[in-house]
Design a protein around this motif. Structure first.
Motif, PDB file in Angstrom:
ATOM      1  N   UNK A 160     -35.679 -36.671  49.338  1.00  0.00           N
ATOM      2  CA  UNK A 160     -34.902 -37.639  48.574  1.00  0.00           C
ATOM      3  C   UNK A 160     -35.721 -38.900  48.364  1.00  0.00           C
ATOM      4  N   UNK A 161     -35.563 -39.486  47.172  1.00  0.00           N
ATOM      5  CA  UNK A 161     -36.242 -40.735  46.847  1.00  0.00           C
ATOM      6  C   UNK A 161     -35.248 -41.731  46.251  1.00  0.00           C
ATOM      7  N   UNK A 162     -35.607 -43.011  46.342  1.00  0.00           N
ATOM      8  CA  UNK A 162     -34.928 -44.033  45.551  1.00  0.00           C
ATOM      9  C   UNK A 162     -35.900 -44.410  44.437  1.00  0.00           C
ATOM     10  N   UNK A 163     -35.364 -44.840  43.305  1.00  0.00           N
ATOM     11  CA  UNK A 163     -36.205 -45.204  42.175  1.00  0.00           C
ATOM     12  C   UNK A 163     -35.869 -46.613  41.699  1.00  0.00           C
ATOM     13  N   UNK A 164     -36.894 -47.309  41.209  1.00  0.00           N
ATOM     14  CA  UNK A 164     -36.687 -48.625  40.606  1.00  0.00           C
ATOM     15  C   UNK A 164     -37.737 -48.810  39.522  1.00  0.00           C
ATOM     16  N   UNK A 165     -37.335 -49.474  38.463  1.00  0.00           N
ATOM     17  CA  UNK A 165     -38.226 -49.685  37.322  1.00  0.00           C
ATOM     18  C   UNK A 165     -37.464 -49.372  36.048  1.00  0.00           C
ATOM     19  N   UNK A 166     -38.015 -48.500  35.210  1.00  0.00           N
ATOM     20  CA  UNK A 166     -37.318 -48.110  33.986  1.00  0.00           C
ATOM     21  C   UNK A 166     -36.025 -47.365  34.294  1.00  0.00           C
ATOM     22  N   UNK A 167     -35.958 -46.742  35.453  1.00  0.00           N
ATOM     23  CA  UNK A 167     -34.710 -46.144  35.943  1.00  0.00           C
ATOM     24  C   UNK A 167     -34.503 -46.572  37.397  1.00  0.00           C
ATOM     25  N   UNK A 168     -33.293 -46.960  37.706  1.00  0.00           N
ATOM     26  CA  UNK A 168     -32.908 -47.314  39.071  1.00  0.00           C
ATOM     27  C   UNK A 168     -31.925 -46.272  39.565  1.00  0.00           C
ATOM     28  N   UNK A 169     -32.101 -45.838  40.795  1.00  0.00           N
ATOM     29  CA  UNK A 169     -31.161 -44.867  41.356  1.00  0.00           C
ATOM     30  C   UNK A 169     -31.803 -44.053  42.451  1.00  0.00           C
ATOM     31  N   UNK A 170     -31.503 -42.758  42.446  1.00  0.00           N
ATOM     32  CA  UNK A 170     -32.048 -41.864  43.459  1.00  0.00           C
ATOM     33  C   UNK A 170     -32.138 -40.451  42.888  1.00  0.00           C
ATOM     34  N   UNK A 171     -32.949 -39.631  43.547  1.00  0.00           N
ATOM     35  CA  UNK A 171     -33.079 -38.211  43.198  1.00  0.00           C
ATOM     36  C   UNK A 171     -33.251 -37.424  44.485  1.00  0.00           C
ATOM     37  N   UNK A 172     -32.725 -36.204  44.489  1.00  0.00           N
ATOM     38  CA  UNK A 172     -32.776 -35.372  45.694  1.00  0.00           C
ATOM     39  C   UNK A 172     -33.044 -33.910  45.329  1.00  0.00           C
ATOM     40  N   UNK A 173     -33.990 -33.316  46.046  1.00  0.00           N
ATOM     41  CA  UNK A 173     -34.231 -31.878  46.003  1.00  0.00           C
ATOM     42  C   UNK A 173     -33.622 -31.284  47.265  1.00  0.00           C
ATOM     43  N   UNK A 174     -32.922 -30.164  47.125  1.00  0.00           N
ATOM     44  CA  UNK A 174     -32.446 -29.401  48.273  1.00  0.00           C
ATOM     45  C   UNK A 174     -32.870 -27.955  48.052  1.00  0.00           C
ATOM     46  N   UNK A 175     -33.624 -27.413  48.999  1.00  0.00           N
ATOM     47  CA  UNK A 175     -34.163 -26.060  48.884  1.00  0.00           C
ATOM     48  C   UNK A 175     -33.497 -25.186  49.939  1.00  0.00           C
ATOM     49  N   UNK A 176     -32.865 -24.091  49.494  1.00  0.00           N
ATOM     50  CA  UNK A 176     -32.217 -23.161  50.428  1.00  0.00           C
ATOM     51  C   UNK A 176     -32.657 -21.735  50.118  1.00  0.00           C
ATOM     52  N   UNK A 177     -32.504 -20.862  51.112  1.00  0.00           N
ATOM     53  CA  UNK A 177     -32.820 -19.452  50.921  1.00  0.00           C
ATOM     54  C   UNK A 177     -31.776 -18.815  50.011  1.00  0.00           C
ATOM     55  N   UNK A 178     -32.248 -17.908  49.176  1.00  0.00           N
ATOM     56  CA  UNK A 178     -31.360 -17.148  48.285  1.00  0.00           C
ATOM     57  C   UNK A 178     -31.985 -15.779  48.084  1.00  0.00           C
ATOM     58  N   UNK A 179     -31.473 -14.783  48.792  1.00  0.00           N
ATOM     59  CA  UNK A 179     -32.061 -13.451  48.717  1.00  0.00           C
ATOM     60  C   UNK A 179     -33.492 -13.487  49.216  1.00  0.00           C
ATOM     61  N   UNK A 180     -34.410 -12.916  48.427  1.00  0.00           N
ATOM     62  CA  UNK A 180     -35.828 -12.909  48.796  1.00  0.00           C
ATOM     63  C   UNK A 180     -36.537 -14.186  48.353  1.00  0.00           C
ATOM     64  N   UNK A 181     -35.824 -15.065  47.681  1.00  0.00           N
ATOM     65  CA  UNK A 181     -36.439 -16.280  47.173  1.00  0.00           C
ATOM     66  C   UNK A 181     -35.709 -17.521  47.630  1.00  0.00           C
ATOM     67  N   UNK A 182     -35.592 -18.477  46.716  1.00  0.00           N
ATOM     68  CA  UNK A 182     -34.976 -19.770  47.014  1.00  0.00           C
ATOM     69  C   UNK A 182     -34.065 -20.189  45.874  1.00  0.00           C
ATOM     70  N   UNK A 183     -33.175 -21.090  46.217  1.00  0.00           N
ATOM     71  CA  UNK A 183     -32.394 -21.791  45.214  1.00  0.00           C
ATOM     72  C   UNK A 183     -32.665 -23.273  45.442  1.00  0.00           C
TER      73      UNK A 183
END
Length: 148
Positions: free
Chosen positions: A78-101
């Protein structure tokens, strides 16, 4: 409604295990290698950097990203952002079958003056622009994971 605030969510099914996907996502300085719309990433220290992105529309967004959460066990970045866009973004990686979601979530307030002036008429176009960027990111990540 604040026309300059956005909430985005994308789901990426990927053909690689969560650990591999997480390892690629946490190396943010390598994103421009596989995600064409991420034009530049420069680390300024261990948890902060500057980012420049550009999708289909002819404008760049530049912002500072600061790591707020790195949890490999939970698969969260997860990150916070400031500049041309202010806010946050989050990646969540989980197992899904033989791969990921991978779930990408973002809350953003547009601060760039031109985009703020175009907020009402431009909103649907800005959302499509983001969707195209995310689709290209998924394709680039899949190709990168297959090449590694």
């Amino acid at each position: 409604m604040d026309w300059n605030r956005y909430r985005f969510r994308s789901l990426w099914p990927l053909p690689a295990p969560p650990g591999e996907v997480y390892a690629v996502l946490e190396r943010v300085e390598d994103c421009p290698r596989w995600w064409p719309q991420v034009r530049e990433v420069h680390r300024t220290d261990g948890v902060t950097g500057t980012v420049r992105v550009r999708s289909v529309l002819p404008y760049d967004l530049a912002f500072t990203a600061r790591e707020t959460r790195r949890d490999p066990a939970a698969g969260v970045l997860e990150i916070s952002t400031s500049g041309d866009i202010d806010g946050w973004a989050r990646w969540t990686v989980i197992a899904a079958g033989a791969g990921s979601l991978v779930r990408y979530e973002q809350m953003a307030e547009v601060c760039k003056p031109l985009l703020r002036r175009l907020a009402v008429p431009g909103r649907p176009v800005f959302r499509v622009n983001h969707r195209l960027m995310m689709r290209a990111g998924r394709r680039g990540l899949v190709a990168h994971l297959e090449a590694v």
